[in-house]
Design an enzyme around this catalytic site. Structure first.
Site, PDB file in Angstrom:
ATOM      1  N   GLY A 145       4.559   9.679 -28.809  1.00  0.00           N
ATOM      2  CA  GLY A 145       5.879  10.235 -28.536  1.00  0.00           C
ATOM      3  C   GLY A 145       6.829   9.227 -27.927  1.00  0.00           C
ATOM      4  O   GLY A 145       8.049   9.310 -28.121  1.00  0.00           O
ATOM      5  N   GLU A 197      -1.997   8.651 -32.608  1.00  0.00           N
ATOM      6  CA  GLU A 197      -2.404  10.062 -32.585  1.00  0.00           C
ATOM      7  C   GLU A 197      -3.667  10.330 -33.409  1.00  0.00           C
ATOM      8  O   GLU A 197      -4.416  11.263 -33.113  1.00  0.00           O
ATOM      9  CB  GLU A 197      -1.263  10.951 -33.115  1.00  0.00           C
ATOM     10  CG  GLU A 197      -0.050  11.044 -32.206  1.00  0.00           C
ATOM     11  CD  GLU A 197       1.002   9.981 -32.492  1.00  0.00           C
ATOM     12  OE1 GLU A 197       2.142  10.159 -32.028  1.00  0.00           O
ATOM     13  OE2 GLU A 197       0.684   8.966 -33.151  1.00  0.00           O
ATOM     14  N   GLU A 238       8.211   7.358 -30.772  1.00  0.00           N
ATOM     15  CA  GLU A 238       9.117   8.252 -31.493  1.00  0.00           C
ATOM     16  C   GLU A 238      10.435   8.442 -30.743  1.00  0.00           C
ATOM     17  O   GLU A 238      11.498   8.532 -31.366  1.00  0.00           O
ATOM     18  CB  GLU A 238       8.422   9.590 -31.733  1.00  0.00           C
ATOM     19  CG  GLU A 238       7.292   9.463 -32.749  1.00  0.00           C
ATOM     20  CD  GLU A 238       6.371  10.664 -32.777  1.00  0.00           C
ATOM     21  OE1 GLU A 238       6.140  11.211 -33.866  1.00  0.00           O
ATOM     22  OE2 GLU A 238       5.865  11.060 -31.703  1.00  0.00           O
ATOM     23  N   ALA A 266       2.951  11.566 -25.798  1.00  0.00           N
ATOM     24  CA  ALA A 266       3.200  12.931 -25.343  1.00  0.00           C
ATOM     25  C   ALA A 266       2.090  13.329 -24.377  1.00  0.00           C
ATOM     26  O   ALA A 266       1.017  12.719 -24.359  1.00  0.00           O
ATOM     27  CB  ALA A 266       3.241  13.878 -26.534  1.00  0.00           C
TER      28      ALA A 266
END
Length: 257
Positions: free
Chosen positions: A108, A131, A111, A65
């Site tokens: 992300g 993360e 994911e 992300a």
């Protein structure tokens, strides 16, 4: 609609979505999320689209992300914005989605690949949830989908250490369906998508729904759900065509009815 951060290409009944933020290694910001979801929703409404491919570049599917976009936000702001909640819409897409992953699929990006129906990976693919090194944890389903797919031990290790998983380990763990050479990845994804798109669209959608239901319910309820969908398929013209073609030793011609 003209997209800025994704490229879309329709080839017969296949939609290919290519993430296109090369300078940021396809890091997922809110605009990119909105464009992906809009493209998916439009394709899902299009009766001519039988399968969708999401891919990135050879270097990175998506390297996480966008940290720059979120790092200054406070808890009340993140809560008020319900950050990442837009990704929940992908679970409502009925058309099958294939993730074609080369290079980094981290945070992300991992994911997003997990949200797709299955993953085809090149030999260069690397998956991870790093993360923890940023003082946070996965927030788009990483602790949930990853655990369901590869089990608690490996998912816990990845989330607590940030360790990357290469393509071969990912295939052994059940994260990846198949591995190809990098130069063959997109062609393999397209051929797989075309195969799916040759079948009856409503039957494919029901099969996808039934597999996904296995993660949401008990075995007995899941089997009952599967059986009821199986029964319902006998109300379709495509079931009659599929079984008749088998008996008559010819190719089936499905009409999505």
């Amino acid at each position: 609609m003209a997209f800025e951060l994704i490229l879309t290409e329709t080839n017969e009944n296949i939609l290919q979505i290519t993430l296109n933020r090369p300078k940021a290694l396809n890091a997922l910001n809110r605009q990119l999320a909105e464009e992906i979801i809009l493209a998916l929703r439009d394709a899902d409404k299009d009766p001519t689209i039988g399968c969708i491919i999401i891919t990135g570049s050879e270097k990175a599917f998506a390297a996480g992300a966008d940290i720059k976009e979120m790092h200054e936000h406070t808890f009340p702001e993140m809560y008020d914005l319900d950050w990442f909640s837009e990704w929940d819409q992908i679970s409502q897409i009925r058309t099958p989605i294939i993730a074609a992953v080369s290079g980094y699929a981290l945070g992300g990006g991992c994911e997003l690949a997990l949200m797709c129906d299955f993953i085809l990976a090149s030999e260069t693919a690397k998956f991870g949830q790093p993360e923890i090194s940023l003082g946070i944890m996965p927030g788009i389903g990483g602790t949930q989908r990853l655990t369901r797919i590869i089990g608690k031990s490996k998912a816990m290790e990845m989330c607590l250490t940030g360790r990357f998983m290469d393509a071969h380990e990912a295939e052994k763990a059940g994260l990846v369906s198949r591995i190809t050479a990098p130069e063959n990845l997109l062609e393999e994804a397209k051929q797989t998508a075309k195969k799916i798109a040759t079948f009856s669209k409503p039957i494919v959608q029901m099969a996808k729904e039934s597999v996904n239901r296995s993660y949401e319910t008990s075995l007995s309820e899941g089997v009952r759900f599967e059986r009821r969908l199986f029964h319902a398929m006998f109300s379709t013209a495509d079931q009659k065509e599929g079984m008749s073609s088998f008996i008559e030793k010819r190719e089936a011609i499905f009409n999505d009815k």
